[in-house]
Scaffold this active site. Structure first.
Site, PDB file in Angstrom:
ATOM      1  N   ASN A 277       0.802  -1.207   0.000  1.00  0.00           N
ATOM      2  CA  ASN A 277       0.000   0.000   0.000  1.00  0.00           C
ATOM      3  C   ASN A 277       0.846   1.273   0.000  1.00  0.00           C
ATOM      4  O   ASN A 277       0.364   2.345  -0.355  1.00  0.00           O
ATOM      5  CB  ASN A 277      -0.943   0.011   1.201  1.00  0.00           C
ATOM      6  N   MET A 279       3.149   1.947  -1.946  1.00  0.00           N
ATOM      7  CA  MET A 279       3.301   2.372  -3.330  1.00  0.00           C
ATOM      8  C   MET A 279       2.198   3.333  -3.738  1.00  0.00           C
ATOM      9  O   MET A 279       2.375   4.157  -4.619  1.00  0.00           O
ATOM     10  CB  MET A 279       3.247   1.159  -4.274  1.00  0.00           C
ATOM     11  N   ASN A 302      -8.206  -9.351   1.714  1.00  0.00           N
ATOM     12  CA  ASN A 302      -9.053  -8.255   1.246  1.00  0.00           C
ATOM     13  C   ASN A 302     -10.415  -8.721   0.723  1.00  0.00           C
ATOM     14  O   ASN A 302     -10.710  -9.912   0.702  1.00  0.00           O
ATOM     15  CB  ASN A 302      -8.310  -7.443   0.178  1.00  0.00           C
ATOM     16  N   CYS A 364      -7.405  -0.961   8.758  1.00  0.00           N
ATOM     17  CA  CYS A 364      -6.985  -1.772   7.610  1.00  0.00           C
ATOM     18  C   CYS A 364      -6.542  -0.771   6.559  1.00  0.00           C
ATOM     19  O   CYS A 364      -5.680   0.059   6.848  1.00  0.00           O
ATOM     20  CB  CYS A 364      -8.100  -2.688   7.148  1.00  0.00           C
ATOM     21  N   TRP A 368     -13.151   0.563   6.625  1.00  0.00           N
ATOM     22  CA  TRP A 368     -14.589   0.336   6.614  1.00  0.00           C
ATOM     23  C   TRP A 368     -14.988  -1.108   6.325  1.00  0.00           C
ATOM     24  O   TRP A 368     -16.150  -1.404   6.189  1.00  0.00           O
ATOM     25  CB  TRP A 368     -15.307   1.315   5.681  1.00  0.00           C
ATOM     26  N   ASP A 369     -14.039  -2.016   6.185  1.00  0.00           N
ATOM     27  CA  ASP A 369     -14.395  -3.423   5.991  1.00  0.00           C
ATOM     28  C   ASP A 369     -13.859  -4.309   7.112  1.00  0.00           C
ATOM     29  O   ASP A 369     -14.582  -4.714   7.996  1.00  0.00           O
ATOM     30  CB  ASP A 369     -13.861  -3.920   4.638  1.00  0.00           C
ATOM     31  N   ARG A 370     -12.561  -4.568   7.081  1.00  0.00           N
ATOM     32  CA  ARG A 370     -11.981  -5.424   8.108  1.00  0.00           C
ATOM     33  C   ARG A 370     -12.023  -4.754   9.472  1.00  0.00           C
ATOM     34  O   ARG A 370     -12.181  -5.413  10.492  1.00  0.00           O
ATOM     35  CB  ARG A 370     -10.531  -5.766   7.733  1.00  0.00           C
TER      36      ARG A 370
END
Lengths: 591, 742
Positions: A277, A279, A302, A364, A368-370
């Protein structure tokens, strides 16, 4: 009468005991759009059945006519992810349609094309109403006007919830910096931050965190004051950018907890992905910049990996199960391994907060997900309030809805673009983890399995407004609370359906589940519920209800006896020999 | 608890052994301690002991442990800690014969020795040379013990190691089994044993025939085993069997159970093979004819040795399977967790369970749906025949789902039915592996699946089954010590004069008071059991025509074409029937259940469920589970503190005890009415009320003391588990980062 159309969650084919009642049960503002006779449903379990098909603006209703007892299919259009014509018409003019569903099943129909080529086939009508968003129509939730005794939109009041946690206090304040969603459009309006950090500093932090999702408090331990804080990744980039306000904020979070001079940052991602990330401008907290913080990677994959895993799972369980290779097929989907990793991550967070008395920051990439998976599971482990029916609703409203889990994108409500790479079963996975915990602690949760299945069914149904849109800001803009009914209105108006009769509210109990695969199970009653062979003999919630009734009856008897005993001792206080000296503890009820 | 290698600050024990002997240390520092000895059972004799021995705690890798003395007696290997016994949280489920640090000699499965970091399986040959620094004992009830021998005197260590290895591994004679020295006094609580029908008298068999309305003949000619030593003392055969002596004890169809329709289940060993081919066929025909005659002249035969795995397959599969549960440390645990499902599958154990249940369902279908007599056969007729016939009876007859009924069934089919327990369990450590096989355990596994799927139908709990499976390896009970009725009787007769107190005091396993007090026995009862309501007492309704029952089914999905070789339809010619009879032998691969049994299951599933009627298991992959309680109970990594089914069970038991309290109160009030005594003991579970259950672990009531801290078990090596290598893993989290939806 039930106002929800998905009462028949555990059988694919609903059996109508009284054939005359095989009528289409319409909801308020639900209208039949088209219907056709002579449609064949190719049931993978009992073979082809003929019948009639109706499409409304809310549901698909198939009623078979050539069988006794009469049965049918009744599903909200919202569960459809794809409707497609399969192959060309046969010589007899029959056309096959395949319906892929979001709830682990695929349906197939065969239908004769109308001879009049101008007339639309019932399936073309179906496609229009199944994907209203793609057809510039509104979702059925905006038409549905059922009135329930309770208004579910009032379940969650952020300030009341923070007050329950004892906030604000001397170390934490409630900031209005995001009142108009200017700091972060995917965050809620009310944010809890350390008192030592000014709103101006928060603005600077927001430019350093992905999507402006700054570290804010989710939960605080009532005794140790250790906090669970959530955020998105820091925009470190390849050059190792730093932000002194962000560093100050994390230091302030640590200082707010006097018991510990250390803090843990849990990055939900595998370290490889976190590094990759950089990068793209993202990354993770360096040890130089955040000196007393220890960074831990939780190795959770992911959204794309999760989507693929569920796809494989569907392949393995629907429609047929290969018995002799069932276990290795299940293993090859990795679904339970992902569940294990998420639970293990939440367990480590809860352990640091409870046993280590340390504050933790969880993030993460975008947070908003993990991140909500981990924080909400950790909160369920730590705080028994979230194991009650209303507490769980608050948890969902808070950690998932107000903090901007992108439900619209992840589920794709009313959107025909079924290949959208933004779709992913993140929320399903979280509910699965909760289910695993209810299996391991059958007496610790006020709600039953049916409650969880109901939530998942209405995640897709588009009957209620609860899971629409991507953020609090969007929901306000669309006036969702004003124009739609909340799922909690429906649930809280018939709580007895969802109560676990075995519930014992251990008030101050932390739950540490076991995360070994040996103790994780596939949620058969959800994922394989369409297979009639896997159907439980008695639907679980039915059994629960019986138990509840039995207990109520017992309680009545106990009370009667106690009253009688009291009367007796009152009337003849001299005669004490026969009366039971030990009082019987009344059975508690939890409704 | 002492930790090794951490400087030994708290330890008064040496952390190495070569320079000073433990004796010296003791005399130096400790006042001479009272020698600790195990509380011996009546008849138990101590062979040897060694001190200090370090017993490692199982729950981590830190090599911590407890010092104490290791003993070997004629009954067990036992470890007594030097530390004061800790207050145990709960002793409700204490076994009176052996405790958590005792291993009955018969219960030892394998012993490993660690020599210079290398782990070697101990067999007889290795013993003489050297003793290992560490001894690992795997038990048949799946416990794992690890002892360090490096702290005690060399000769003591050598002696205890050789003693244990000798008594646990070497072939021995039946007389050396502890049961023949055990002098336990028969307890006054013999009530249960008396209620269990032992099937050792003609009356028991007559009664059973009466109960099932069987129309067969009781054979008493084998009372003195003149017909055959392999046949039961008493047994029941079809009416038409003539000269019993011509059978030479082989190939006799033995009655198991009669369906209310009149058809019945029979089992048989193969006819003697020494005869010529023609005779063999003739014998087979007589046998089948006799069975067919029992009811409506129809029969189905099934050679179980053809369609089910043989006893060696069963043994091999179980050996693989049990390895997954003999966990020595955390690292092993988390490593094996990774490939858990595929490992399970590769053992094939669950598949064997499924096959047995499947076969039993086929038998049930013949009896229940087709009303055909069934004859199952195999070489000896006492292994898989017992499994299949007992399972079919449990599915068909609710009586066998009560505790007494189940025990009677085990007596009828297994104990009186001459299952070779001694050989199959390998109690005597015979080197010849051909005869060992966990056939009885396989049966219990299948029963567990039924209990798991239809809990309210069973009066007994899974704890009962687990305890029963453990009791097989407790060398006290006559139940599991013999190969046949004849064997049992001849040994008991020969041994009894040796015992001073008259007849050999060798209890049956059903005398549960030998192992557990009445409070602990409450755990044998399933609080979810739906007791039969009195008014529909008529379990069997022989007059009710069968087709009427079918009419009550919805007719759509269940109309099955008449099967080939379905006898009743062709009652015209006897000869014709005989021809078809042979056609009707089952064919079908064990892996794919035939379409008709699937249909049979589905039509049953559509009927309203009656827990006191026919019971069928679902055999689809996801429905066959692992007997978690038995296999995971000693593994601390999977303990769920405050959770597991115990949380529910205790609550239900509490509720039931309240009901019973209430009943008692009511009875006291109506003292004029004679209080009727409930057969079931009162539930007295107030002791483990809910202050404690929040802290009970899921392995309760088996392992309470192992895990006392309230800390989560964090898995190690997670990344090894999931190496997702495809491109998805490295894909960006947001594929289309800006989707306009505002």
């Amino acid at each position: 009468d039930r106002s929800s159309g998905t009462r028949v969650s555990d059988t694919e084919l609903r059996v109508y005991k009284d054939p005359s009642k095989g009528e289409l049960p319409l909801l308020p503002e639900e209208h039949v759009q088209d219907s056709a006779k002579d449609v064949t449903y190719i049931c993978p379990f009992i073979g082809p059945v003929r019948g009639s098909l109706s499409v409304t603006n809310y549901r698909l209703f198939f009623r078979c006519t050539d069988r006794e007892p009469v049965f049918g299919l009744d599903l909200p259009l919202g569960v459809l992810s794809r409707v497609e014509k399969i192959g060309a018409a046969t010589s007899r003019g029959d056309v096959s349609y395949g319906l892929a569903c979001k709830d682990m099943r695929n349906l197939r129909f065969v239908h004769k094309e109308p001879e009049d080529s101008l007339k639309k086939s019932v399936f073309e009508v179906l496609m229009k109403f199944a994907f209203p968003v793609s057809n510039n129509m509104s979702l059925f939730a905006f038409e549905y006007k059922q009135v329930f005794p309770e208004n579910g939109w009032k379940v969650y009041d952020p300030l009341a919830e923070y007050k329950r946690q004892g906030l604000p206090n001397e170390s934490w304040r409630i900031s209005k910096v995001n009142d108009h969603y200017e700091l972060c459009d995917s965050y809620p309006a009310a944010l809890v931050v350390p008192v030592t950090i000014t709103d101006e500093e928060l603005r600077r932090v927001s430019s350093f965190r992905a999507k402006g999702r700054i570290p804010v408090l989710s939960w605080i331990h009532p005794e140790s004051q250790a906090a669970v804080v959530r955020a998105s990744q820091p925009m470190v980039g390849q050059n190792g950018r730093r932000c002194k306000e962000d560093e100050k904020l994390l230091q302030a979070i640590m200082d707010a907890n006097a018991q510990s001079h250390k803090m843990f940052i849990f990055d939900a991602r595998p370290s490889v992905n976190a590094a990759a990330n950089k990068m793209k401008g993202g990354g993770y907290e360096s040890e130089d910049a955040y000196q007393n913080a220890e960074l831990v990677f939780l190795d959770i994959h992911n959204i794309h990996v999760m989507r693929e895993s569920l796809r494989k799972l569907k392949e393995v369980v629907y429609p047929n199960i290969e018995d002799s290779h069932w276990l290795s097929n299940l293993e090859s989907t990795h679904w339970l391994e992902h569940i294990k990793l998420i639970l293990a991550g939440a367990l480590r967070i809860a352990d640091k907060v409870e046993s280590g008395k340390t504050s933790v920051v969880v993030h993460c990439s975008d947070g908003w997900d993990r991140t909500p998976q981990l924080t909400s599971l950790a909160l369920i482990m730590l705080d028994s309030h979230y194991r009650t029916i209303r507490g769980f609703q608050i948890l969902l409203e808070k950690e998932w809805l107000s903090f901007g889990h992108r439900f619209q994108q992840r589920v794709g409500h009313g959107d025909k673009n079924h290949t959208d790479a933004d779709r992913s079963p993140i929320f399903l996975q979280f509910i699965d983890c909760v289910w695993q915990m209810t299996r391991q602690f059958p007496a610790a949760f006020e709600f039953n399995e049916y409650f969880l299945i109901t939530i998942l069914d209405h995640l897709y149904s588009c009957l209620f407004g609860t899971f629409l849109c991507n953020s609090e800001q969007q929901r306000l803009k669309e006036e969702v609370p004003k124009h739609t009914v909340s799922l909690w209105s429906f649930v809280n108006s018939q709580l007895e359906e969802f109560v676990n009769p075995l519930y014992v509210g251990y008030p101050s109990h932390v739950l540490f589940p076991t995360v070994g695969i040996r103790h994780l199970q596939l949620w058969v009653t959800y994922y394989i519920r369409w297979n009639p062979r896997m159907r439980p003999q008695e639907p679980v919630h039915q059994r629960y209800k019986e138990l509840l009734a039995k207990r109520a009856e017992l309680q009545k008897r106990v009370e009667e006896l106690q009253r009688e005993a009291a009367n007796r001792t009152a009337s003849s206080s001299s005669e004490r020999a026969g009366s039971p000296t030990r009082s019987i503890t009344p059975v508690q009820t939890f409704v | 608890m002492l930790s090794l290698g951490s400087g030994g600050a708290k330890s008064t024990k040496p952390s190495f052994v070569s320079y000073v002997t433990p004796e010296e240390i003791k005399s130096e520092k400790d006042p001479p301690k009272q020698e600790k000895h195990p509380d011996l059972l009546p008849g138990e004799v101590e062979f040897c002991s060694a001190n200090p021995i370090l017993k490692y705690t199982q729950d981590d890798l830190s090599q911590r442990g407890v010092f104490g003395t290791l003993f070997c007696t004629n009954f067990r290997v036992t470890f007594i800690s030097d530390e004061k016994p800790q207050e145990k949280t709960d002793k409700t489920f204490k076994n009176k014969l052996y405790g958590e640090n005792d291993i009955p000699l018969m219960c030892v499965d394998h012993i490993y020795g660690v020599y210079d970091e290398k782990r070697k399986l101990i067999t007889g040959g290795l013993v003489k040379n050297k003793y290992p620094s560490k001894m690992i004992i795997h038990c048949k009830d799946l416990r794992v013990f690890q002892f360090s021998l490096t702290f005690s005197k060399e000769e003591d260590a050598k002696k205890i190691f050789q003693g244990i290895a000798h008594h646990c591994l070497e072939e021995k004679s039946l007389k050396c089994v502890f049961a023949f020295s055990y002098m336990g006094t028969p307890s006054p609580e013999m009530q249960w044993k008396q209620e269990t029908v032992m099937f050792d008298s003609p009356e028991d068999w007559t009664q059973e025939m009466k109960r099932t309305k069987a129309n067969c003949r009781l054979v008493t000619e084998n009372e003195n085993f003149e017909l055959s030593q392999r046949l039961p003392k008493y047994f029941v055969i079809p009416l038409t069997i003539g000269d019993l002596f011509s059978y030479q004890g082989k190939g006799l169809p033995i009655w198991c159970w009669s369906h209310y329709s009149g058809c019945a289940l029979f089992k048989a060993s193969f006819p003697p093979v020494t005869q010529e081919d023609g005779d063999f066929q003739k014998h087979l025909d007589t046998m089948i004819n006799a069975v067919a005659h029992n009811h409506l002249y129809s029969v189905k035969t099934e050679d179980l040795s053809e369609s089910l795995p043989n006893i060696q397959d069963i043994q091999q599969s179980y050996n693989k399977f049990k390895q997954f549960f003999l966990i020595e440390n955390s690292t092993d645990f988390w490593l094996s967790d990774v490939k858990w499902f595929s490992s399970l599958e590769s053992s094939g154990w669950l598949d064997i369970i499924r096959q047995c249940l499947q076969k039993a369902v086929e038998v049930v279908e013949c009896l229940e749906k087709d009303n055909t007599n069934v004859l199952i056969t195999e070489e000896e007729g006492t292994d898989l025949c017992c499994v299949i016939s007992s399972l079919a009876q449990i599915m068909l007859d609710p009586y066998y789902r009560t505790l007494m009924g189940f025990q009677s069934l085990v007596q009828k089919e297994w104990v009186a039915g001459c299952h070779a327990f001694l050989d199959r369990c390998n109690h005597l450590h015979q080197k010849d592996k051909e005869y060992h096989s966990p056939v009885f355990l396989l049966f219990l596994e299948c029963v567990w699946q039924l209990v798991h799927q239809h809990s309210p139908a069973f009066q007994f709990s899974e704890t009962y089954l687990t305890v029963l499976s453990d009791s097989v390896h407790v060398p006290v009970f006559s139940t599991f010590l013999f190969n046949s009725s004849h064997h049992r009787e001849s040994v008991m007769k020969a041994e009894s004069p040796l015992a001073q107190s008259g007849p050999l005091s060798c209890p049956t396993v059903w005398d549960w008071s030998v192992q557990f007090d009445s409070k602990a026995q409450n755990f044998f009862f399933n609080p979810l059991y739906l007791e039969k309501v009195k008014h529909d007492r008529a379990v069997r309704k022989p007059h009710k025509p069968k087709h009427q029952r079918n009419l009550s089914l919805p007719s759509t999905a269940f109309k099955t074409p008449p099967k080939k070789g379905f006898f009743k339809d062709e009652t015209d010619s006897l000869k014709k029937m005989l021809r078809v009879k042979r056609l009707s032998r089952w064919r079908g691969s064990p892996d794919a259940p035939t379409a008709t049994t699937r249909e049979f299951f589905e039509s049953w599933q559509h009927r309203p469920l009656d827990y006191h009627g026919l019971l069928l298991p679902c055999l689809d992959g996801p429905a066959v589970h692992i007997w978690m309680q038995r296999y995971l109970r000693w593994i601390p990594e999977v303990y769920i503190l405050g959770g597991g089914s115990v949380a529910v069970m205790t609550k239900l038991m509490e509720l039931l005890s309240q009901v019973q309290d209430l009943k008692r109160v009511l009875e006291q009030r109506d003292s004029s009415q004679a209080a009727k005594l409930d057969h079931r003991p009162y539930f007295q579970h107030r002791l483990l009320s809910f202050d404690s259950s929040g802290r009970l672990s899921s392995s309760f009531p088996f392992a309470y003391t192992c895990y006392r801290s309230f800390k989560p078990i964090i898995p190690t090596g997670l990344m090894q588990s999931l190496m997702v290598t495809d491109s998805l893993a490295s894909q960006e989290d947001e594929a289309s980062s800006v989707v306009s939806f505002v």
